[in-house]
Design a protein around this motif. Structure first.
Motif, PDB file in Angstrom:
ATOM      1  N   ALA A   1      52.671  38.722  62.344  1.00  0.00           N
ATOM      2  CA  ALA A   1      51.647  39.760  62.486  1.00  0.00           C
ATOM      3  C   ALA A   1      52.182  40.943  63.299  1.00  0.00           C
ATOM      4  O   ALA A   1      51.829  42.102  63.036  1.00  0.00           O
ATOM      5  CB  ALA A   1      50.404  39.171  63.160  1.00  0.00           C
ATOM      6  N   SER A   2      53.039  40.654  64.274  1.00  0.00           N
ATOM      7  CA  SER A   2      53.635  41.721  65.098  1.00  0.00           C
ATOM      8  C   SER A   2      54.551  42.600  64.250  1.00  0.00           C
ATOM      9  O   SER A   2      54.536  43.839  64.369  1.00  0.00           O
ATOM     10  CB  SER A   2      54.421  41.113  66.258  1.00  0.00           C
ATOM     11  N   VAL A   3      55.355  41.976  63.406  1.00  0.00           N
ATOM     12  CA  VAL A   3      56.238  42.736  62.521  1.00  0.00           C
ATOM     13  C   VAL A   3      55.401  43.590  61.563  1.00  0.00           C
ATOM     14  O   VAL A   3      55.713  44.756  61.311  1.00  0.00           O
ATOM     15  CB  VAL A   3      57.171  41.796  61.726  1.00  0.00           C
ATOM     16  N   ARG A   4      54.320  42.988  61.047  1.00  0.00           N
ATOM     17  CA  ARG A   4      53.445  43.730  60.139  1.00  0.00           C
ATOM     18  C   ARG A   4      52.835  44.945  60.836  1.00  0.00           C
ATOM     19  O   ARG A   4      52.720  46.025  60.253  1.00  0.00           O
ATOM     20  CB  ARG A   4      52.344  42.811  59.605  1.00  0.00           C
ATOM     21  N   ALA A   5      52.450  44.764  62.094  1.00  0.00           N
ATOM     22  CA  ALA A   5      51.877  45.877  62.862  1.00  0.00           C
ATOM     23  C   ALA A   5      52.904  46.982  63.078  1.00  0.00           C
ATOM     24  O   ALA A   5      52.609  48.171  62.927  1.00  0.00           O
ATOM     25  CB  ALA A   5      51.351  45.366  64.209  1.00  0.00           C
ATOM     26  N   MET A   6      54.125  46.589  63.440  1.00  0.00           N
ATOM     27  CA  MET A   6      55.183  47.583  63.633  1.00  0.00           C
ATOM     28  C   MET A   6      55.496  48.321  62.341  1.00  0.00           C
ATOM     29  O   MET A   6      55.747  49.533  62.343  1.00  0.00           O
ATOM     30  CB  MET A   6      56.451  46.898  64.155  1.00  0.00           C
ATOM     31  N   ALA A   7      55.489  47.595  61.243  1.00  0.00           N
ATOM     32  CA  ALA A   7      55.801  48.203  59.948  1.00  0.00           C
ATOM     33  C   ALA A   7      54.757  49.234  59.538  1.00  0.00           C
ATOM     34  O   ALA A   7      55.037  50.130  58.735  1.00  0.00           O
ATOM     35  CB  ALA A   7      55.905  47.122  58.877  1.00  0.00           C
ATOM     36  N   ALA A   8      53.544  49.112  60.090  1.00  0.00           N
ATOM     37  CA  ALA A   8      52.463  50.036  59.762  1.00  0.00           C
ATOM     38  C   ALA A   8      52.307  51.139  60.811  1.00  0.00           C
ATOM     39  O   ALA A   8      51.381  51.938  60.739  1.00  0.00           O
ATOM     40  CB  ALA A   8      51.151  49.261  59.628  1.00  0.00           C
ATOM     41  N   TRP A   9      53.210  51.193  61.782  1.00  0.00           N
ATOM     42  CA  TRP A   9      53.115  52.169  62.882  1.00  0.00           C
ATOM     43  C   TRP A   9      53.156  53.595  62.326  1.00  0.00           C
ATOM     44  O   TRP A   9      53.846  53.870  61.333  1.00  0.00           O
ATOM     45  CB  TRP A   9      54.270  51.953  63.852  1.00  0.00           C
TER      46      TRP A   9
ATOM     47  N   PRO B   1      58.807  51.992  66.494  1.00  0.00           N
ATOM     48  CA  PRO B   1      59.306  50.610  66.392  1.00  0.00           C
ATOM     49  C   PRO B   1      60.600  50.464  65.594  1.00  0.00           C
ATOM     50  O   PRO B   1      61.003  49.336  65.295  1.00  0.00           O
ATOM     51  CB  PRO B   1      58.165  49.883  65.650  1.00  0.00           C
ATOM     52  N   ALA B   2      61.254  51.551  65.263  1.00  0.00           N
ATOM     53  CA  ALA B   2      62.417  51.479  64.372  1.00  0.00           C
ATOM     54  C   ALA B   2      63.480  50.495  64.874  1.00  0.00           C
ATOM     55  O   ALA B   2      63.959  49.647  64.122  1.00  0.00           O
ATOM     56  CB  ALA B   2      63.016  52.866  64.182  1.00  0.00           C
ATOM     57  N   ALA B   3      63.860  50.611  66.143  1.00  0.00           N
ATOM     58  CA  ALA B   3      64.932  49.754  66.670  1.00  0.00           C
ATOM     59  C   ALA B   3      64.533  48.285  66.633  1.00  0.00           C
ATOM     60  O   ALA B   3      65.340  47.415  66.264  1.00  0.00           O
ATOM     61  CB  ALA B   3      65.275  50.174  68.097  1.00  0.00           C
ATOM     62  N   ALA B   4      63.288  47.996  66.978  1.00  0.00           N
ATOM     63  CA  ALA B   4      62.828  46.605  66.975  1.00  0.00           C
ATOM     64  C   ALA B   4      62.790  46.055  65.554  1.00  0.00           C
ATOM     65  O   ALA B   4      63.185  44.904  65.314  1.00  0.00           O
ATOM     66  CB  ALA B   4      61.444  46.513  67.613  1.00  0.00           C
ATOM     67  N   LEU B   5      62.312  46.847  64.628  1.00  0.00           N
ATOM     68  CA  LEU B   5      62.260  46.406  63.231  1.00  0.00           C
ATOM     69  C   LEU B   5      63.659  46.142  62.684  1.00  0.00           C
ATOM     70  O   LEU B   5      63.888  45.153  61.980  1.00  0.00           O
ATOM     71  CB  LEU B   5      61.549  47.458  62.379  1.00  0.00           C
ATOM     72  N   LEU B   6      64.601  47.007  63.023  1.00  0.00           N
ATOM     73  CA  LEU B   6      65.964  46.803  62.549  1.00  0.00           C
ATOM     74  C   LEU B   6      66.562  45.536  63.147  1.00  0.00           C
ATOM     75  O   LEU B   6      67.311  44.814  62.471  1.00  0.00           O
ATOM     76  CB  LEU B   6      66.834  48.019  62.899  1.00  0.00           C
ATOM     77  N   GLY B   7      66.219  45.265  64.407  1.00  0.00           N
ATOM     78  CA  GLY B   7      66.704  44.043  65.045  1.00  0.00           C
ATOM     79  C   GLY B   7      66.186  42.793  64.355  1.00  0.00           C
ATOM     80  O   GLY B   7      66.929  41.831  64.141  1.00  0.00           O
ATOM     81  N   VAL B   8      64.915  42.815  63.967  1.00  0.00           N
ATOM     82  CA  VAL B   8      64.334  41.682  63.245  1.00  0.00           C
ATOM     83  C   VAL B   8      65.003  41.534  61.876  1.00  0.00           C
ATOM     84  O   VAL B   8      65.363  40.430  61.459  1.00  0.00           O
ATOM     85  CB  VAL B   8      62.810  41.864  63.067  1.00  0.00           C
ATOM     86  N   ALA B   9      65.169  42.652  61.192  1.00  0.00           N
ATOM     87  CA  ALA B   9      65.791  42.615  59.869  1.00  0.00           C
ATOM     88  C   ALA B   9      67.215  42.080  59.933  1.00  0.00           C
ATOM     89  O   ALA B   9      67.692  41.425  58.998  1.00  0.00           O
ATOM     90  CB  ALA B   9      65.787  44.019  59.254  1.00  0.00           C
ATOM     91  N   LYS B  10      67.874  42.321  61.038  1.00  0.00           N
ATOM     92  CA  LYS B  10      69.278  41.925  61.174  1.00  0.00           C
ATOM     93  C   LYS B  10      69.448  40.470  61.591  1.00  0.00           C
ATOM     94  O   LYS B  10      70.347  39.771  61.076  1.00  0.00           O
ATOM     95  CB  LYS B  10      69.958  42.837  62.194  1.00  0.00           C
ATOM     96  N   SER B  11      68.603  39.988  62.497  1.00  0.00           N
ATOM     97  CA  SER B  11      68.923  38.681  63.090  1.00  0.00           C
ATOM     98  C   SER B  11      67.765  37.696  63.208  1.00  0.00           C
ATOM     99  O   SER B  11      67.944  36.619  63.777  1.00  0.00           O
ATOM    100  CB  SER B  11      69.521  38.903  64.483  1.00  0.00           C
ATOM    101  N   ASP B  12      66.600  38.010  62.697  1.00  0.00           N
ATOM    102  CA  ASP B  12      65.488  37.062  62.804  1.00  0.00           C
ATOM    103  C   ASP B  12      65.794  35.802  61.997  1.00  0.00           C
ATOM    104  O   ASP B  12      66.446  35.856  60.955  1.00  0.00           O
ATOM    105  CB  ASP B  12      64.189  37.699  62.298  1.00  0.00           C
TER     106      ASP B  12
END
Length: 297
Positions: free
Chosen positions: A63-71, A76-87
């Motif tokens: 849900a947090s990722v979904r919220a960031m994606a809708a910012w 949230p760009a850096a955080a989203l890229l971090g999730v995309a890279k290593s989650d």
């Protein structure tokens, strides 16, 4: 909740009760509150969402990722890229990458400045390094054309040799090169030459016209700022769909005097005519109308 909170102009104040409720909510309620925070935005709202991403359950992280994606901006760009890279969760990685592409390409007001284009292209290049799916990479290449700059052009060129991305990369290269070139390009014509620049003003409602019926020999010439490799031109009639050249010839020249033989010849199409030909090196492009029509062009 959202409607009431949005009435407050202060981002930190309007998000405070939602953040307070977030600390006491169960996972299902948190998912709803996180969506609300994405709409309210602001530094405190983002910090709260980021904290849930770091310490929440799997459902809350999603849900947090979904919220960031809708910012509404690129915060949230850096955080989203971090999730995309290593989650560790593939679904969250995919959602994060799609969200990243979205937030770094949110348009601002008016035409992006050179500084904005450079920054956004850099962010897209970072995303391209992390993206694993061809669809995501193609989306990034398409977005690069919206922020034309030298660094973005280099990124697109670097993908041209990739079999899966070649089509999108070459199209991006073409669009970026034209966007960079046409701001300094000069237009002239055999008739109504003082209005030729209307063909380059990025407004489809304005265009160059001879102001009379089409005649064989009418021509439009484009002078680029520097010599380049040219592989085609696109003729766009704007809102006047029937004002296309009935037949045409296209010439490329290095000096604007020696035109040689046509690089291409053919029949125009209603609305938009796309003309492709073998690579030609030159600085000047001339389109000659070789047909006739009783319509004014």
């Amino acid at each position: 909740i959202l409607q009431v909170s949005e009435r407050c102009p202060d981002a930190s104040v309007r998000s405070a009760p939602i953040i307070s409720a977030l600390g006491k909510a169960d996972d299902k309620a948190k998912a709803t509150l996180l969506v609300v925070l994405s709409r309210l935005a602001g530094d405190k709202a983002y910090s709260a969402v980021k904290a849930q991403l770091a310490s929440g359950s799997d459902d809350v992280k999603k849900a947090s990722v979904r919220a960031m994606a809708a910012w509404p901006d690129a915060t949230p760009a850096a955080a989203l890229l971090g999730v995309a890279k290593s989650d560790s969760d593939k679904a969250r990685q995919i959602m994060a990458m799609r969200g990243y592409i979205r937030v770094v390409t949110i348009p601002g007001e008016g035409k992006p400045t050179a500084a904005v284009c450079k920054t956004r292209s850099g962010l897209l290049a970072d995303g391209l390094k992390v993206a694993t799916a061809s669809a995501e990479k193609k989306q990034i290449l398409a977005a690069l054309a919206n922020f034309p700059c030298a660094s973005g052009l280099a990124v697109a060129k670097g993908c041209a040799a990739n079999k899966d991305l070649a089509k999108e990369a070459k199209l991006a290269v073409s669009k970026i090169k034209w966007a960079l070139a046409h701001t300094s390009a000069k237009a002239s014509a055999s008739c109504e030459s003082d209005k030729a620049a209307l063909a380059l003003d990025d407004n489809r409602k304005t265009l160059w016209s001879t102001g009379r019926v089409m005649k064989a020999g009418d021509s439009f010439t484009l002078a680029l700022a520097a010599s380049d490799t040219i592989t085609g031109v696109t003729l766009d009639c704007g809102d006047k769909l029937d004002d296309y050249p009935r037949t045409y010839e296209v010439f490329v020249s290095s000096d604007g005097k020696d035109w040689g033989t046509p690089a291409a010849a053919g029949k125009g199409k209603r609305g938009i005519t796309n003309i492709s030909f073998g690579a030609k090196s030159g600085k000047f492009i001339k389109i000659v109308q070789t047909g006739t029509s009783e319509r004014k062009d």
